[in-house]
Motif scaffolding. Structure first.
Motif, PDB file in Angstrom:
ATOM      1  N   VAL A 166      50.995  39.493  40.317  1.00  0.00           N
ATOM      2  CA  VAL A 166      50.536  39.260  38.880  1.00  0.00           C
ATOM      3  C   VAL A 166      49.570  37.985  38.935  1.00  0.00           C
ATOM      4  CG1 VAL A 166      52.435  37.424  38.379  1.00  0.00           C
ATOM      5  CG2 VAL A 166      51.283  39.159  36.584  1.00  0.00           C
ATOM      6  N   MET A 167      49.707  37.132  39.870  1.00  0.00           N
ATOM      7  CA  MET A 167      48.569  36.063  39.969  1.00  0.00           C
ATOM      8  C   MET A 167      47.468  36.446  40.678  1.00  0.00           C
ATOM      9  SD  MET A 167      49.615  33.045  38.808  1.00  0.00           S
ATOM     10  CE  MET A 167      48.438  31.926  39.469  1.00  0.00           C
ATOM     11  N   GLN A 168      47.527  37.090  41.691  1.00  0.00           N
ATOM     12  CA  GLN A 168      46.144  37.758  41.979  1.00  0.00           C
ATOM     13  C   GLN A 168      45.419  38.688  41.140  1.00  0.00           C
ATOM     14  OE1 GLN A 168      46.775  40.035  45.838  1.00  0.00           O
ATOM     15  NE2 GLN A 168      45.361  38.442  46.764  1.00  0.00           N
ATOM     16  N   GLU A 169      46.153  39.293  40.253  1.00  0.00           N
ATOM     17  CA  GLU A 169      45.389  40.022  39.588  1.00  0.00           C
ATOM     18  C   GLU A 169      44.832  39.256  38.195  1.00  0.00           C
ATOM     19  OE1 GLU A 169      46.398  43.675  35.627  1.00  0.00           O
ATOM     20  OE2 GLU A 169      47.957  42.991  37.173  1.00  0.00           O
ATOM     21  N   ALA A 170      45.500  38.084  37.762  1.00  0.00           N
ATOM     22  CA  ALA A 170      44.767  37.253  36.896  1.00  0.00           C
ATOM     23  C   ALA A 170      43.707  36.474  37.433  1.00  0.00           C
ATOM     24  CB  ALA A 170      46.328  36.105  36.298  1.00  0.00           C
ATOM     25  N   VAL A 171      43.945  36.218  38.809  1.00  0.00           N
ATOM     26  CA  VAL A 171      42.670  35.509  39.373  1.00  0.00           C
ATOM     27  C   VAL A 171      41.432  36.392  39.438  1.00  0.00           C
ATOM     28  CG1 VAL A 171      41.477  34.682  41.553  1.00  0.00           C
ATOM     29  CG2 VAL A 171      43.844  33.751  40.901  1.00  0.00           C
ATOM     30  N   ALA A 172      41.813  37.787  39.880  1.00  0.00           N
ATOM     31  CA  ALA A 172      40.728  38.683  40.018  1.00  0.00           C
ATOM     32  C   ALA A 172      40.059  38.853  38.537  1.00  0.00           C
ATOM     33  CB  ALA A 172      41.095  39.921  40.584  1.00  0.00           C
ATOM     34  N   LYS A 173      40.813  39.017  37.518  1.00  0.00           N
ATOM     35  CA  LYS A 173      40.318  39.243  36.280  1.00  0.00           C
ATOM     36  C   LYS A 173      39.323  38.134  35.849  1.00  0.00           C
ATOM     37  CE  LYS A 173      43.882  42.354  34.347  1.00  0.00           C
ATOM     38  NZ  LYS A 173      44.880  42.501  33.323  1.00  0.00           N
ATOM     39  N   ARG A 174      39.728  37.091  35.969  1.00  0.00           N
ATOM     40  CA  ARG A 174      39.045  35.863  35.383  1.00  0.00           C
ATOM     41  C   ARG A 174      37.738  35.472  36.230  1.00  0.00           C
ATOM     42  NH1 ARG A 174      39.108  32.573  31.571  1.00  0.00           N
ATOM     43  NH2 ARG A 174      41.270  33.249  31.036  1.00  0.00           N
ATOM     44  N   PHE A 175      38.062  35.495  37.630  1.00  0.00           N
ATOM     45  CA  PHE A 175      37.006  35.065  38.681  1.00  0.00           C
ATOM     46  C   PHE A 175      36.059  36.071  39.086  1.00  0.00           C
ATOM     47  CE2 PHE A 175      39.744  31.288  38.416  1.00  0.00           C
ATOM     48  CZ  PHE A 175      38.966  30.302  38.240  1.00  0.00           C
ATOM     49  N   GLY A 176      36.773  37.373  38.969  1.00  0.00           N
ATOM     50  CA  GLY A 176      35.736  38.332  39.344  1.00  0.00           C
ATOM     51  C   GLY A 176      34.470  38.792  38.061  1.00  0.00           C
ATOM     52  N   ARG A 177      34.527  37.840  37.015  1.00  0.00           N
ATOM     53  CA  ARG A 177      33.417  38.116  36.325  1.00  0.00           C
ATOM     54  C   ARG A 177      32.159  37.152  36.785  1.00  0.00           C
ATOM     55  NH1 ARG A 177      35.555  35.766  30.734  1.00  0.00           N
ATOM     56  NH2 ARG A 177      35.977  34.016  32.447  1.00  0.00           N
ATOM     57  N   TYR A 178      32.500  36.242  37.693  1.00  0.00           N
ATOM     58  CA  TYR A 178      31.127  35.592  38.135  1.00  0.00           C
ATOM     59  C   TYR A 178      30.479  36.058  39.044  1.00  0.00           C
ATOM     60  CZ  TYR A 178      33.460  31.779  35.597  1.00  0.00           C
ATOM     61  OH  TYR A 178      33.840  30.868  34.359  1.00  0.00           O
ATOM     62  N   GLN A 179      29.199  35.943  39.058  1.00  0.00           N
ATOM     63  CA  GLN A 179      28.013  36.815  39.748  1.00  0.00           C
ATOM     64  C   GLN A 179      27.175  35.789  40.555  1.00  0.00           C
ATOM     65  OE1 GLN A 179      28.520  40.174  40.165  1.00  0.00           O
ATOM     66  NE2 GLN A 179      30.432  39.894  38.943  1.00  0.00           N
ATOM     67  N   GLY A 180      27.731  34.528  41.090  1.00  0.00           N
ATOM     68  CA  GLY A 180      26.928  33.766  41.730  1.00  0.00           C
ATOM     69  C   GLY A 180      26.566  33.935  42.995  1.00  0.00           C
ATOM     70  N   SER A 181      25.646  33.346  43.790  1.00  0.00           N
ATOM     71  CA  SER A 181      25.143  33.641  45.054  1.00  0.00           C
ATOM     72  C   SER A 181      25.847  33.246  46.165  1.00  0.00           C
ATOM     73  CB  SER A 181      23.618  32.953  44.939  1.00  0.00           C
ATOM     74  OG  SER A 181      23.687  31.553  44.723  1.00  0.00           O
ATOM     75  N   LYS A 182      27.019  32.546  45.868  1.00  0.00           N
ATOM     76  CA  LYS A 182      27.655  31.798  46.904  1.00  0.00           C
ATOM     77  C   LYS A 182      29.253  32.240  46.860  1.00  0.00           C
ATOM     78  CE  LYS A 182      28.008  27.162  49.185  1.00  0.00           C
ATOM     79  NZ  LYS A 182      27.710  25.706  49.038  1.00  0.00           N
ATOM     80  N   LEU A 183      30.008  32.543  47.921  1.00  0.00           N
ATOM     81  CA  LEU A 183      31.369  32.853  47.967  1.00  0.00           C
ATOM     82  C   LEU A 183      32.191  31.502  48.044  1.00  0.00           C
ATOM     83  CD1 LEU A 183      31.528  35.862  50.171  1.00  0.00           C
ATOM     84  CD2 LEU A 183      31.719  35.969  47.366  1.00  0.00           C
ATOM     85  N   TYR A 184      33.355  31.355  47.175  1.00  0.00           N
ATOM     86  CA  TYR A 184      34.315  30.399  47.073  1.00  0.00           C
ATOM     87  C   TYR A 184      35.791  31.156  47.139  1.00  0.00           C
ATOM     88  CZ  TYR A 184      30.424  27.211  45.760  1.00  0.00           C
ATOM     89  OH  TYR A 184      29.124  26.753  45.851  1.00  0.00           O
ATOM     90  N   ASN A 185      36.511  30.636  48.085  1.00  0.00           N
ATOM     91  CA  ASN A 185      37.873  30.923  48.126  1.00  0.00           C
ATOM     92  C   ASN A 185      38.870  30.195  47.232  1.00  0.00           C
ATOM     93  OD1 ASN A 185      36.684  32.907  50.002  1.00  0.00           O
ATOM     94  ND2 ASN A 185      37.010  31.288  51.754  1.00  0.00           N
ATOM     95  N   ILE A 186      39.801  30.904  46.403  1.00  0.00           N
ATOM     96  CA  ILE A 186      40.846  30.288  45.659  1.00  0.00           C
ATOM     97  C   ILE A 186      42.096  30.428  46.398  1.00  0.00           C
ATOM     98  CG2 ILE A 186      42.034  30.103  43.662  1.00  0.00           C
ATOM     99  CD1 ILE A 186      39.431  30.862  41.992  1.00  0.00           C
TER     100      ILE A 186
END
Length: 194
Positions: A63-83
């Motif tokens: 459930v937490m992985q899904e919440a992170v994907a929904k919120r932060f998957g919207r960002y389309q920046g040029s650099k990857l950050y790991n949460i």
């Protein structure tokens, strides 16, 4: 008089329900060059408050992985950050007596953020966050009566990950943005402080 009380009560519940709206359909807040890399959730050491519904490690991680994907998957920046998020503790409110003995659900997590390319952690210490379910007409009487276990977990995860986003927004220099300006001080306190 009774009709007036009921009208006021229903209006208050409607207002509270509006406060708990979902913001994921709106454009994300600016976060510089951020794009979601790894989405790591661990709940191996999660602690459950004794008066709580049960939830497994696997359920919390999913459930937490899904919440992170929904919120932060919207960002389309040029650099990857790991949460990375550790689920530390929780209480899922069981059914109880409304208002008098209706416990509230709570979730405690610790969040960390890494620059993927640099393989470097950006925060010196994990950010511990404690959240409750959002206040609404149904949660005033205790969500043990109005939501099932999965709905409680989803609501808590949504609130926790939103707080992680707020924490990242408070540290714009991590994402190629200028640092936030310090709050103006008035009589020894930040403006808006108590």
């Amino acid at each position: 008089m009774l009709i007036l009380r009921r009208t006021v009560l229903f209006a208050a519940f409607a207002l509270l329900a509006a406060c708990g709206r979902n913001d994921l359909e709106e454009p994300p807040v600016p976060l510089g060059d951020f794009a979601l890399g790894l989405n790591i959730i661990v709940a191996d050491n999660v602690q459950k408050v004794p008066i709580s519904r049960e939830a497994s490690v696997e359920e919390w991680e999913a459930v937490m992985q899904e919440a992170v994907a929904k919120r932060f998957g919207r960002y389309q920046g040029s650099k990857l950050y790991n949460i990375g998020i550790s689920v530390d503790g929780y209480a899922l409110a069981p059914p109880g007596i409304p208002v008098v003995a209706a416990p509230k659900s709570v979730l405690v997590i610790t969040a960390n953020i890494w620059d993927d390319a640099a393989e470097q952690k950006l925060n010196a210490e994990g950010k511990q966050i404690t959240v409750f379910e959002s206040l609404s007409g149904e949660t005033v009487i205790g969500t043990g009566l109005t939501r099932n276990r999965k709905e409680q977990m989803e609501a808590l995860s949504y609130n926790a990950v939103k707080r992680v986003e707020e924490w990242l927004v408070d540290n714009p220099e991590w994402f190629g943005l200028p640092p936030k300006a310090p709050e103006p001080v008035r009589q020894g306190r930040p403006v808006g402080g108590r």
